[in-house]
Design a protein around this motif. Structure first.
Motif, PDB file in Angstrom:
ATOM      1  N   PRO A 232      54.295  16.654  41.565  1.00 44.55           N
ATOM      2  CA  PRO A 232      54.000  15.804  42.734  1.00 44.55           C
ATOM      3  C   PRO A 232      54.667  14.440  42.644  1.00 44.55           C
ATOM      4  O   PRO A 232      55.116  13.899  43.668  1.00 44.55           O
ATOM      5  CB  PRO A 232      52.470  15.679  42.705  1.00 44.55           C
ATOM      6  CG  PRO A 232      52.004  16.853  41.929  1.00 44.55           C
ATOM      7  CD  PRO A 232      53.048  17.105  40.912  1.00 44.55           C
ATOM      8  N   TYR A 233      54.731  13.876  41.460  1.00 52.88           N
ATOM      9  CA  TYR A 233      55.374  12.566  41.271  1.00 52.88           C
ATOM     10  C   TYR A 233      56.861  12.655  41.600  1.00 52.88           C
ATOM     11  O   TYR A 233      57.416  11.782  42.285  1.00 52.88           O
ATOM     12  CB  TYR A 233      55.163  12.099  39.829  1.00 52.88           C
ATOM     13  CG  TYR A 233      55.928  10.851  39.480  1.00 52.88           C
ATOM     14  CD1 TYR A 233      55.470   9.596  39.882  1.00 52.88           C
ATOM     15  CD2 TYR A 233      57.109  10.923  38.744  1.00 52.88           C
ATOM     16  CE1 TYR A 233      56.186   8.447  39.572  1.00 52.88           C
ATOM     17  CE2 TYR A 233      57.825   9.783  38.426  1.00 52.88           C
ATOM     18  CZ  TYR A 233      57.356   8.539  38.843  1.00 52.88           C
ATOM     19  OH  TYR A 233      58.077   7.400  38.529  1.00 52.88           O
ATOM     20  N   MET A 234      57.537  13.707  41.133  1.00 56.01           N
ATOM     21  CA  MET A 234      58.966  13.869  41.405  1.00 56.01           C
ATOM     22  C   MET A 234      59.219  14.133  42.891  1.00 56.01           C
ATOM     23  O   MET A 234      60.200  13.639  43.461  1.00 56.01           O
ATOM     24  CB  MET A 234      59.527  15.011  40.558  1.00 56.01           C
ATOM     25  CG  MET A 234      59.419  14.768  39.054  1.00 56.01           C
ATOM     26  SD  MET A 234      60.017  16.141  38.064  1.00 56.01           S
ATOM     27  CE  MET A 234      61.783  16.017  38.338  1.00 56.01           C
ATOM     28  N   GLU A 235      58.346  14.886  43.522  1.00 61.67           N
ATOM     29  CA  GLU A 235      58.487  15.142  44.959  1.00 61.67           C
ATOM     30  C   GLU A 235      58.328  13.851  45.757  1.00 61.67           C
ATOM     31  O   GLU A 235      59.018  13.629  46.762  1.00 61.67           O
ATOM     32  CB  GLU A 235      57.454  16.179  45.410  1.00 61.67           C
ATOM     33  CG  GLU A 235      57.744  17.597  44.927  1.00 61.67           C
ATOM     34  CD  GLU A 235      56.642  18.572  45.268  1.00 61.67           C
ATOM     35  OE1 GLU A 235      56.936  19.765  45.388  1.00 61.67           O
ATOM     36  OE2 GLU A 235      55.469  18.142  45.393  1.00 61.67           O
ATOM     37  N   LYS A 236      57.413  12.998  45.321  1.00 65.58           N
ATOM     38  CA  LYS A 236      57.227  11.715  46.002  1.00 65.58           C
ATOM     39  C   LYS A 236      58.474  10.846  45.894  1.00 65.58           C
ATOM     40  O   LYS A 236      58.896  10.217  46.885  1.00 65.58           O
ATOM     41  CB  LYS A 236      56.024  10.991  45.405  1.00 65.58           C
ATOM     42  CG  LYS A 236      55.723   9.661  46.073  1.00 65.58           C
ATOM     43  CD  LYS A 236      54.514   8.985  45.440  1.00 65.58           C
ATOM     44  CE  LYS A 236      54.244   7.631  46.103  1.00 65.58           C
ATOM     45  NZ  LYS A 236      53.090   6.930  45.483  1.00 65.58           N
ATOM     46  N   LYS A 237      59.105  10.829  44.720  1.00 67.22           N
ATOM     47  CA  LYS A 237      60.333  10.055  44.533  1.00 67.22           C
ATOM     48  C   LYS A 237      61.452  10.595  45.415  1.00 67.22           C
ATOM     49  O   LYS A 237      62.223   9.828  46.011  1.00 67.22           O
ATOM     50  CB  LYS A 237      60.751  10.092  43.062  1.00 67.22           C
ATOM     51  CG  LYS A 237      59.844   9.289  42.136  1.00 67.22           C
ATOM     52  CD  LYS A 237      59.881   7.814  42.510  1.00 67.22           C
ATOM     53  CE  LYS A 237      59.001   6.980  41.588  1.00 67.22           C
ATOM     54  NZ  LYS A 237      58.984   5.541  41.990  1.00 67.22           N
TER      55      LYS A 237
ATOM     56  N   GLU B 122      61.036  22.013  38.374  1.00 64.80           N
ATOM     57  CA  GLU B 122      61.194  20.664  37.838  1.00 64.80           C
ATOM     58  C   GLU B 122      62.673  20.335  37.596  1.00 64.80           C
ATOM     59  O   GLU B 122      63.139  19.234  37.924  1.00 64.80           O
ATOM     60  CB  GLU B 122      60.413  20.515  36.537  1.00 64.80           C
ATOM     61  CG  GLU B 122      60.486  19.103  35.945  1.00 64.80           C
ATOM     62  CD  GLU B 122      59.762  18.992  34.626  1.00 64.80           C
ATOM     63  OE1 GLU B 122      59.235  17.905  34.319  1.00 64.80           O
ATOM     64  OE2 GLU B 122      59.709  19.994  33.887  1.00 64.80           O
TER      65      GLU B 122
ATOM     66  N   GLU C  18      51.698  18.573  36.521  1.00 62.32           N
ATOM     67  CA  GLU C  18      51.287  17.206  36.861  1.00 62.32           C
ATOM     68  C   GLU C  18      52.484  16.340  37.244  1.00 62.32           C
ATOM     69  O   GLU C  18      52.346  15.415  38.051  1.00 62.32           O
ATOM     70  CB  GLU C  18      50.547  16.580  35.676  1.00 62.32           C
ATOM     71  CG  GLU C  18      49.178  17.204  35.404  1.00 62.32           C
ATOM     72  CD  GLU C  18      48.532  16.642  34.146  1.00 62.32           C
ATOM     73  OE1 GLU C  18      49.171  15.772  33.495  1.00 62.32           O
ATOM     74  OE2 GLU C  18      47.417  17.079  33.803  1.00 62.32           O
ATOM     75  N   ARG C  19      53.673  16.638  36.702  1.00 63.12           N
ATOM     76  CA  ARG C  19      54.859  15.830  37.020  1.00 63.12           C
ATOM     77  C   ARG C  19      55.469  16.180  38.383  1.00 63.12           C
ATOM     78  O   ARG C  19      56.137  15.332  38.991  1.00 63.12           O
ATOM     79  CB  ARG C  19      55.926  16.024  35.929  1.00 63.12           C
ATOM     80  CG  ARG C  19      55.598  15.347  34.611  1.00 63.12           C
ATOM     81  CD  ARG C  19      56.826  15.265  33.723  1.00 63.12           C
ATOM     82  NE  ARG C  19      57.312  16.570  33.323  1.00 63.12           N
ATOM     83  CZ  ARG C  19      56.950  17.191  32.200  1.00 63.12           C
ATOM     84  NH1 ARG C  19      56.068  16.622  31.385  1.00 63.12           N
ATOM     85  NH2 ARG C  19      57.449  18.375  31.888  1.00 63.12           N
TER      86      ARG C  19
END
Length: 484
Positions: A293-298, A324, A290-291
């Protein structure tokens, strides 16, 4: 003038030694052969007719070259032979046409004609009745072989060197020597592959798996062994395993864990006890997935909205935890370089470009598919500099690749149908352009290969090989007889 005289003399000697048949004698000797292969006899079989027409042209060129110069480039010709003991109606119903491959390599005209007749099972009595002709050179048995210095001084082409240079491995010649081995291996593993399909179907329907995949260099017997071991384990714990794997993809590979794509990966070197231990802890990886996609967006936002792509590599599975850590390392490096990013990339939108976080270390490069391959340990300033310098080139490659990918799907499907292949795949390092070129050539010459390749599994690579399970690998730039 001396050079011209030597040149004519050398070829006159070759002519009188090698040619033991006249043009009329050659035609008379081959008359039975023409009666069974002539294209006019194959009116109801257009494909076979075309094959025989092209082969006759090649044969006539070869014989003509032998008669004129005493030498010819080695080649192979394929003919369809019409049986003489069936009527036209019977033949049309049964399509009882056999094919013969004739290897043309001799420099002796009489030997060549005898080889043609013998290969087709035709009598050679007429040839034996032709007396040997005396030659003008008497005891001379072969052409004069001059010292290399002679050819260097006169500029005359050395025929021996030309012969060696012209021997090129063609797809057809390689296939003719290896197709039987491929069929034997395919037959040998058929029961194994049938077992694999049966067990996979049973597991998929029982558990509700999205897919089961084998991702190892070991061949199918190992896959079947792993599947049987897993099936026994599932039968012992159907509810526990079913609750974990329902809707997931199961992969057997060389390591264990949960991949960055969310696949459950089981090591083929582990025992079922270790598999069970991993399966019971799969839920713990959901938070990591779950983390991501958020890190890729950043990461994308730090590089003007460039697309972060997760690519799949054959026999190399990156786990979610490892990915990650790589993303986090690269994020920290780029956060310290935002001033450089504003200076080099300005406010330009880079959402049309793609970036892959490739691993911990390695080269910073622009791939042949137009993606920036970035190792996590590289300084952020070098990443920004590389993107700024090569962004236009990357965009151009991506545009070409997009068109090639669409074309690739079309030509691959056409090739599957034209050659009646069981499967057609390619290695990772084969670009769409190379795959398109290879498949177009295969479809164009399907009439030559269809009889050999029907129901065969073909993989486009950079080399020729027959795999343990019978799959045939060919180079994408294979050479056809028509290219020589």
């Amino acid at each position: 003038m001396l050079r011209s005289l030597i040149h004519r003399l050398r070829y006159r000697i070759v002519y009188t030694i090698v040619r033991s048949l006249s043009t009329q004698e050659t035609a008379n000797a081959l008359r039975p052969f023409y009666f069974i292969v002539h294209p006019d006899l194959f009116g109801q079989f257009p494909r076979e007719r075309n094959v025989n027409e092209e082969s006759l042209k090649k044969l006539h060129e070869y014989l003509s070259s032998l008669q004129k110069t005493g030498s010819a480039r080695p080649t192979n010709v394929l003919f369809y032979v019409r049986p003489q003991d069936e009527s036209k109606d019977e033949l049309k119903k049964s399509r009882n046409l056999k094919s013969v491959n004739i290897a043309l390599s001799s420099r002796n005209l009489k030997t060549t004609v005898q080889n043609i007749l013998s290969t087709c099972g035709l009598p050679v009595d007429y040839l034996k009745s032709i007396p040997e002709k005396a030659t003008k050179t008497g005891a001379l048995k072969q052409p004069i072989k001059w010292h290399p210095s002679f050819y260097a001084a006169t500029g005359i082409k050395n025929p021996e060197e030309a012969t060696h240079q012209e021997i090129i491995l063609t797809f057809r010649s390689w296939l003719r020597r290896n197709i039987d081995e491929s069929r034997l291996r395919t037959t040998a593993v058929k029961d194994i592959q049938d077992d694999i399909i049966r067990i996979c179907d049973s597991l998929t329907s029982s558990i509700g798996l999205a897919d089961i995949r084998w991702d190892s260099v070991w061949w199918s017997a190992h896959f079947r062994g792993c599947l049987k071991g897993f099936y026994r384990m599932y039968k012992e714990h159907p509810d526990r395993i079913g609750a974990v794997l329902r809707g997931r993809t199961l992969v057997f590979s060389n390591n264990s864990g949960v991949s960055l794509h969310g696949e459950i990966v089981l090591s083929i070197e582990d025992v079922p006890t270790h598999w069970m231990k991993l399966l019971m802890n799969v839920r713990a990886y959901d938070a990591v997935l779950e983390r991501l996609p958020y890190m890729e967006k950043k990461l994308s936002e730090l590089l003007n909205d460039i697309q972060i792509v997760r690519r799949k590599r054959h026999h190399h599975i990156m786990m979610a935890e490892e990915y990650e850590l790589l993303l986090n390392k690269l994020l920290n490096s780029l956060r310290r370089c935002q001033d450089i990013a504003k200076t080099n990339l300005f406010e330009e939108d880079l959402s049309h470009l793609e970036l892959v976080v490739e691993g911990e270390s390695g080269p910073l490069a622009l791939s042949s598919t137009g993606q920036f391959l970035v190792p996590a340990s590289i300084p952020g300033s070098l990443v920004i500099d590389c993107i700024a310098k090569h962004k236009d080139q990357a965009h151009l490659i991506l545009r070409e690749i997009l068109g090639s990918l669409q074309n690739e799907e079309v030509v691959v499907q056409r090739c599957l149908e034209d050659l009646q292949l069981s499967s057609l795949t390619k290695d990772e390092n084969i670009t769409p352009q190379q795959m398109v070129r290879c498949c177009q050539k295969l479809s164009h010459e399907a009439w030559m290969f269809e009889a050999w390749l029907t129901n065969t599994r073909l993989r486009v690579s950079h080399y020729y090989s027959v795999m343990q399970d019978g799959e045939i690998c060919i180079p994408w730039d294979w050479v056809g007889d028509t290219n020589l």
